[in-house]
Design a protein around this motif. Structure first.
Motif, PDB file in Angstrom:
ATOM      1  N   SER A 188      -9.393 -13.794   3.114  1.00 16.27           N
ATOM      2  CA  SER A 188      -9.043 -14.224   4.466  1.00 16.27           C
ATOM      3  C   SER A 188      -8.506 -13.068   5.311  1.00 16.27           C
ATOM      4  CB  SER A 188      -8.017 -15.354   4.417  1.00 16.27           C
ATOM      5  OG  SER A 188      -6.845 -14.948   3.727  1.00 16.27           O
ATOM      6  N   GLU A 189      -7.816 -12.143   4.671  1.00 18.02           N
ATOM      7  CA  GLU A 189      -7.308 -10.963   5.385  1.00 18.02           C
ATOM      8  C   GLU A 189      -8.472 -10.132   5.920  1.00 18.02           C
ATOM      9  OE1 GLU A 189      -4.026  -8.013   6.230  1.00 18.02           O
ATOM     10  OE2 GLU A 189      -3.940 -10.108   5.592  1.00 18.02           O
ATOM     11  N   TYR A 190      -9.467  -9.896   5.092  1.00 18.67           N
ATOM     12  CA  TYR A 190     -10.628  -9.106   5.534  1.00 18.67           C
ATOM     13  C   TYR A 190     -11.424  -9.862   6.599  1.00 18.67           C
ATOM     14  CZ  TYR A 190      -9.505  -6.235   1.499  1.00 18.67           C
ATOM     15  OH  TYR A 190      -8.856  -5.433   0.605  1.00 18.67           O
ATOM     16  N   ARG A 191     -11.542 -11.173   6.459  1.00 16.06           N
ATOM     17  CA  ARG A 191     -12.272 -11.962   7.456  1.00 16.06           C
ATOM     18  C   ARG A 191     -11.615 -11.842   8.834  1.00 16.06           C
ATOM     19  NH1 ARG A 191     -17.314 -12.950   5.697  1.00 16.06           N
ATOM     20  NH2 ARG A 191     -17.332 -13.815   3.586  1.00 16.06           N
ATOM     21  N   GLU A 192     -10.302 -11.856   8.855  1.00 15.86           N
ATOM     22  CA  GLU A 192      -9.599 -11.726  10.131  1.00 15.86           C
ATOM     23  C   GLU A 192      -9.818 -10.336  10.723  1.00 15.86           C
ATOM     24  OE1 GLU A 192      -7.199 -12.278  13.493  1.00 15.86           O
ATOM     25  OE2 GLU A 192      -8.350 -13.620  12.203  1.00 15.86           O
ATOM     26  N   ARG A 193      -9.820  -9.317   9.904  1.00 12.40           N
ATOM     27  CA  ARG A 193     -10.072  -7.961  10.383  1.00 12.40           C
ATOM     28  C   ARG A 193     -11.473  -7.847  10.967  1.00 12.40           C
ATOM     29  NH1 ARG A 193      -7.677  -4.635   5.123  1.00 12.40           N
ATOM     30  NH2 ARG A 193      -5.495  -5.338   5.314  1.00 12.40           N
ATOM     31  N   ILE A 194     -12.440  -8.445  10.302  1.00  9.11           N
ATOM     32  CA  ILE A 194     -13.826  -8.407  10.789  1.00  9.11           C
ATOM     33  C   ILE A 194     -13.940  -9.179  12.102  1.00  9.11           C
ATOM     34  CG2 ILE A 194     -16.182  -9.169  10.289  1.00  9.11           C
ATOM     35  CD1 ILE A 194     -15.418  -8.703   7.268  1.00  9.11           C
ATOM     36  N   ARG A 195     -13.257 -10.312  12.180  1.00  8.85           N
ATOM     37  CA  ARG A 195     -13.284 -11.097  13.421  1.00  8.85           C
ATOM     38  C   ARG A 195     -12.761 -10.272  14.592  1.00  8.85           C
ATOM     39  NH1 ARG A 195     -10.346 -13.430  16.933  1.00  8.85           N
ATOM     40  NH2 ARG A 195      -8.407 -12.779  15.917  1.00  8.85           N
ATOM     41  N   MET A 220     -13.648   1.791   6.318  1.00  8.54           N
ATOM     42  CA  MET A 220     -14.484   1.075   5.351  1.00  8.54           C
ATOM     43  C   MET A 220     -13.618   0.213   4.430  1.00  8.54           C
ATOM     44  SD  MET A 220     -17.235   4.069   4.293  1.00  8.54           S
ATOM     45  CE  MET A 220     -17.986   3.019   3.022  1.00  8.54           C
ATOM     46  N   ASN A 221     -12.528   0.778   3.963  1.00 10.51           N
ATOM     47  CA  ASN A 221     -11.594   0.041   3.121  1.00 10.51           C
ATOM     48  C   ASN A 221     -10.981  -1.127   3.889  1.00 10.51           C
ATOM     49  OD1 ASN A 221      -8.770  -0.580   2.211  1.00 10.51           O
ATOM     50  ND2 ASN A 221      -9.284   0.819   0.549  1.00 10.51           N
ATOM     51  N   TYR A 222     -10.583  -0.873   5.110  1.00 10.46           N
ATOM     52  CA  TYR A 222      -9.927  -1.895   5.926  1.00 10.46           C
ATOM     53  C   TYR A 222     -10.799  -3.127   6.114  1.00 10.46           C
ATOM     54  CZ  TYR A 222      -7.362  -3.847   9.931  1.00 10.46           C
ATOM     55  OH  TYR A 222      -6.661  -4.670  10.780  1.00 10.46           O
ATOM     56  N   LEU A 223     -12.092  -2.898   6.295  1.00  5.70           N
ATOM     57  CA  LEU A 223     -12.995  -4.007   6.596  1.00  5.70           C
ATOM     58  C   LEU A 223     -13.545  -4.712   5.356  1.00  5.70           C
ATOM     59  CD1 LEU A 223     -14.993  -2.378   9.537  1.00  5.70           C
ATOM     60  CD2 LEU A 223     -13.257  -4.182   9.704  1.00  5.70           C
ATOM     61  N   THR A 224     -13.589  -4.016   4.217  1.00  2.98           N
ATOM     62  CA  THR A 224     -14.239  -4.601   3.041  1.00  2.98           C
ATOM     63  C   THR A 224     -13.410  -4.528   1.761  1.00  2.98           C
ATOM     64  OG1 THR A 224     -15.333  -2.562   2.297  1.00  2.98           O
ATOM     65  CG2 THR A 224     -16.463  -3.864   3.993  1.00  2.98           C
ATOM     66  N   GLY A 225     -12.426  -3.630   1.721  1.00  5.43           N
ATOM     67  CA  GLY A 225     -11.690  -3.379   0.496  1.00  5.43           C
ATOM     68  C   GLY A 225     -12.262  -2.259  -0.343  1.00  5.43           C
ATOM     69  N   TYR A 226     -13.437  -1.730   0.011  1.00  2.00           N
ATOM     70  CA  TYR A 226     -14.060  -0.697  -0.818  1.00  2.00           C
ATOM     71  C   TYR A 226     -13.136   0.496  -0.977  1.00  2.00           C
ATOM     72  CZ  TYR A 226     -16.975   2.971  -2.606  1.00  2.00           C
ATOM     73  OH  TYR A 226     -17.452   4.002  -3.380  1.00  2.00           O
ATOM     74  N   LYS A 231       0.104  -4.130  11.948  1.00  2.00           N
ATOM     75  CA  LYS A 231      -0.039  -4.496  10.543  1.00  2.00           C
ATOM     76  C   LYS A 231       0.245  -5.981  10.321  1.00  2.00           C
ATOM     77  CE  LYS A 231      -0.680  -0.136   9.481  1.00  2.00           C
ATOM     78  NZ  LYS A 231      -0.602   0.457  10.824  1.00  2.00           N
ATOM     79  N   SER A 232      -0.445  -6.553   9.365  1.00  2.00           N
ATOM     80  CA  SER A 232      -0.187  -7.922   8.927  1.00  2.00           C
ATOM     81  C   SER A 232       1.006  -7.923   7.982  1.00  2.00           C
ATOM     82  CB  SER A 232      -1.412  -8.481   8.208  1.00  2.00           C
ATOM     83  OG  SER A 232      -1.605  -7.796   6.972  1.00  2.00           O
ATOM     84  N   ASP A 233       1.491  -9.127   7.676  1.00  2.00           N
ATOM     85  CA  ASP A 233       2.599  -9.229   6.721  1.00  2.00           C
ATOM     86  C   ASP A 233       2.202  -8.660   5.361  1.00  2.00           C
ATOM     87  OD1 ASP A 233       4.197 -10.391   8.646  1.00  2.00           O
ATOM     88  OD2 ASP A 233       3.829 -12.449   7.970  1.00  2.00           O
ATOM     89  N   ALA A 234       0.960  -8.883   4.974  1.00  2.25           N
ATOM     90  CA  ALA A 234       0.508  -8.368   3.681  1.00  2.25           C
ATOM     91  C   ALA A 234       0.497  -6.839   3.675  1.00  2.25           C
ATOM     92  CB  ALA A 234      -0.888  -8.912   3.361  1.00  2.25           C
ATOM     93  N   GLU A 235       0.075  -6.238   4.765  1.00  5.56           N
ATOM     94  CA  GLU A 235       0.076  -4.776   4.853  1.00  5.56           C
ATOM     95  C   GLU A 235       1.494  -4.234   4.836  1.00  5.56           C
ATOM     96  OE1 GLU A 235      -3.533  -3.210   7.467  1.00  5.56           O
ATOM     97  OE2 GLU A 235      -2.529  -4.909   8.430  1.00  5.56           O
ATOM     98  N   LEU A 236       2.394  -4.884   5.559  1.00  6.27           N
ATOM     99  CA  LEU A 236       3.783  -4.424   5.593  1.00  6.27           C
ATOM    100  C   LEU A 236       4.422  -4.507   4.216  1.00  6.27           C
ATOM    101  CD1 LEU A 236       4.964  -6.074   8.932  1.00  6.27           C
ATOM    102  CD2 LEU A 236       4.501  -3.647   8.533  1.00  6.27           C
ATOM    103  N   ALA A 237       4.058  -5.519   3.450  1.00  2.00           N
ATOM    104  CA  ALA A 237       4.592  -5.650   2.089  1.00  2.00           C
ATOM    105  C   ALA A 237       4.135  -4.481   1.223  1.00  2.00           C
ATOM    106  CB  ALA A 237       4.161  -6.979   1.477  1.00  2.00           C
ATOM    107  N   VAL A 238       2.877  -4.075   1.369  1.00  2.00           N
ATOM    108  CA  VAL A 238       2.358  -2.954   0.588  1.00  2.00           C
ATOM    109  C   VAL A 238       3.021  -1.646   1.030  1.00  2.00           C
ATOM    110  CG1 VAL A 238       0.291  -1.592   0.134  1.00  2.00           C
ATOM    111  CG2 VAL A 238       0.175  -4.065   0.049  1.00  2.00           C
ATOM    112  N   MET A 239       3.262  -1.477   2.331  1.00  2.00           N
ATOM    113  CA  MET A 239       3.944  -0.278   2.799  1.00  2.00           C
ATOM    114  C   MET A 239       5.383  -0.228   2.304  1.00  2.00           C
ATOM    115  SD  MET A 239       2.410   0.414   6.644  1.00  2.00           S
ATOM    116  CE  MET A 239       3.241   2.009   6.779  1.00  2.00           C
TER     117      MET A 239
END
Length: 390
Positions: free
Chosen positions: A7-14, A36-42, A158-166
């Motif tokens: 769902s995180e990647y889907r929102e980024r693509i949207r 590339m990573n941001y949009l797909t996780g690759y 950044k999303s909450d998930a990104e902030l948690a990783v940072m």
């Protein structure tokens, strides 16, 4: 598996497609490995060969196109289904008579994506002029335009998930800096300290490990502190000298950088006086970094303090930071400097770095922070001062 939920990647693509529509693009070719990573996780060390993610308004899912031997890496790390991860033949790699983007252009044309307006990232490290020429040659019915920072600007908030990783990256940065300070002593080789920093960055914490940062540890020492971007040698640290350390924790490719300075002995008065200005000016800048403020207003808060203390600094004092690959952890969008009128928004993340470099000495102190209602909230909890070891 990808680092975040689908769902995180889907929102980024949207959001990417929304911006594409605003720019009049039908298709976007993304070659920056961070995008590339941001949009797909690759996530793979494959960016030394041409690769890309293709986002088309006419298709639901992006395409991830990599070297053939790296396709399984795309299946392993991205959220995409197998039919959206493509690998081009190895005969295209480093060949003088063909280019991987020849193959990519032919595939896009076969899919009906060879017309309309196509955006490419024409000012990124891993997309060469030859790649652009190959696309244009292979897709003569398309109109091309530069879309270099389209995805970068989406990444700014950044999303909450990104902030948690940072925040996890910050814990690694704290540990790495502590390890460095403990290791630096007169007579200890610089390369031995660099090795301990690397180990701390990769080991991480008991709860989670670290990734390789986009920057190597920077640790200029002695007269080398007069410039910011020196690494290490096999020479020993010397007494009565300063050392600047700039490093980062990295988690799932998200960075939390930190700069601190250390003196072995008794610091000269010039360094001590500059430390006071830097600390006051950095706090002023952090206090000014509120939603609605502009980047240049944050820099002006520092500049006011600096002028009062007789300190001059020509270069910017900060930049957007987060997800990235070598050679840079910055996001290449906003900068804290005069003339940048970017308006700060909640959950933007920046690295405010006050580096002062003179002819034969220097000092750096920084904070990586997120924009919050009451000002900047630093990710790291680490003493903010010139460290002294006698």
């Amino acid at each position: 598996m990808a680092a975040f939920a689908e769902s995180e990647y889907r929102e980024r693509i949207r959001r990417t497609k929304e911006r594409m529509v605003a720019m009049g693009l039908d298709t976007l070719v993304v070659a920056d490995p961070a995008n590339m990573n941001y949009l797909t996780g690759y996530d793979g060390w494959s960016f030394y060969t041409p690769q890309c993610v293709v986002v088309a308004l006419a298709e639901d899912d992006p395409l991830c196109i990599v070297r053939g031997m790296d396709r399984n890496g795309g299946l392993r790390t991205s959220f995409l289904p197998p039919d959206r991860v493509l690998g081009y033949p190895d005969g295209y790699v480093q060949a003088s008579d063909r280019h991987p983007f020849d193959w990519i252009a032919a595939d896009l044309k076969r899919r009906g994506l060879g017309r309309g307006r196509i955006g490419t990232e024409q000012d990124v490290y891993y997309f060469s002029p030859r790649a652009q020429v190959a696309l244009e040659r292979g897709l003569p019915d398309a109109d091309f335009s530069d879309a270099s920072l389209l995805v970068n600007w989406i990444r700014a908030v950044k999303s909450d998930a990104e902030l948690a990783v940072m925040s996890e990256a910050a814990r690694i940065a704290e540990r790495s800096m502590a390890v460095a300070f403990a290791a630096i002593e007169p007579g200890v080789r610089q390369c031995d300290v660099a090795a301990k920093i690397y180990a701390a960055q990769i080991v991480g914490t008991e709860e989670f490990g670290g990734d390789y940062p986009a920057f190597v540890p920077l640790l200029p020492t002695g007269i080398g502190t007069s410039t910011p971007h020196l690494t290490w040698t096999d020479e020993p640290f010397a007494a009565e000298t300063a050392t600047i350390l700039e490093l980062a924790g990295c988690r799932h490719r998200y960075h939390c950088p930190m700069a601190r300075s250390l003196y072995l002995g008794t610091p000269p008065e010039a360094i001590r006086a500059t430390e006071g200005v830097v600390l006051e000016g950095l706090q002023a800048a952090l206090d000014a970094a509120r939603p609605g403020a502009t980047c240049e207003e944050v820099e002006a808060a520092w500049r006011t303090v600096a002028a009062r203390g007789g300190v001059t600094k020509e270069s910017r004092i900060g930049y957007a930071v987060g997800l990235n690959y070598p050679p840079d952890w910055g996001e290449h969008t906003m900068s804290l400097r005069p003339g940048d009128r970017t308006v700060l928004e909640p959950n933007m993340t920046l690295h405010a770095i006050l580096g002062i470099w003179r002819d034969d000495w220097g000092i750096e102190i920084s904070e990586c922070f997120k924009v919050a209602p009451n000002g900047a909230e630093p990710f790291c909890d680490f003493p903010r001062e010139l460290f002294v070891k006698r």
